[in-house]
Design an enzyme around this catalytic site. Sequence first.
Site, mmCIF file in Angstrom:
data_model
loop_
_atom_site.group_PDB
_atom_site.id
_atom_site.type_symbol
_atom_site.label_atom_id
_atom_site.label_comp_id
_atom_site.label_asym_id
_atom_site.label_seq_id
_atom_site.Cartn_x
_atom_site.Cartn_y
_atom_site.Cartn_z
ATOM 1 N NE ARG A 287 -3.455 4.594 3.426
ATOM 2 C CZ ARG A 287 -3.974 5.667 4.012
ATOM 3 N NH1 ARG A 287 -4.433 6.678 3.306
ATOM 4 N NH2 ARG A 287 -4.059 5.743 5.326
ATOM 5 N NE ARG B 24 -0.355 6.491 5.460
ATOM 6 C CZ ARG B 24 -0.523 5.181 5.496
ATOM 7 N NH1 ARG B 24 -0.695 4.548 6.634
ATOM 8 N NH2 ARG B 24 -0.552 4.490 4.367
ATOM 9 C CG HIS C 271 -8.727 3.944 5.738
ATOM 10 N ND1 HIS C 271 -8.852 3.041 6.763
ATOM 11 C CD2 HIS C 271 -7.441 4.348 5.737
ATOM 12 C CE1 HIS C 271 -7.687 2.916 7.374
ATOM 13 N NE2 HIS C 271 -6.812 3.697 6.766
ATOM 14 C CD GLU D 85 -1.333 0.402 3.622
ATOM 15 O OE1 GLU D 85 -1.867 1.525 3.761
ATOM 16 O OE2 GLU D 85 -1.592 -0.584 4.335
#
Length: 123
Positions: free
Chosen positions: A89, A85, A109, A74
């Site tokens: 992703r 963050r 997420h 990731e």
Amino acid sequence: MVTRTTAPPSSSPDATTTSAGVPTCPLSTLPPEVADTVDAIATNGPFPFPRNDGVVFGNREGHLPAEERGYYHEYTVPTPGASNRSTRRVVTGGLPLTDPAEYFYTGDHYDSFCLVSGIEGQS
């Protein structure tokens, strides 16, 4: 560098679903930071969160096709204005790490993914 636009993924007429049930999404329909992350993966960084980027992704929720541990890695997709963050992703599948076989994007997420298409050099 990859060419991209900022159209939302849902507006893409090219979206399909893979045999594993994961929808596809052209890179050009994703946020521009996704293409920046793909470029960073190809050059092995630098990454915005070096302690977190490139680590093995466990796929514990099973939203991606089942593979051996270590297949997925990731990477953080920076979110403009976020102080952490955040939720975006890129998860890659396969080796080598700088040219993986698959790129998946999640903007929520790990709740959902799409298989990214349209990456230069990708078959």
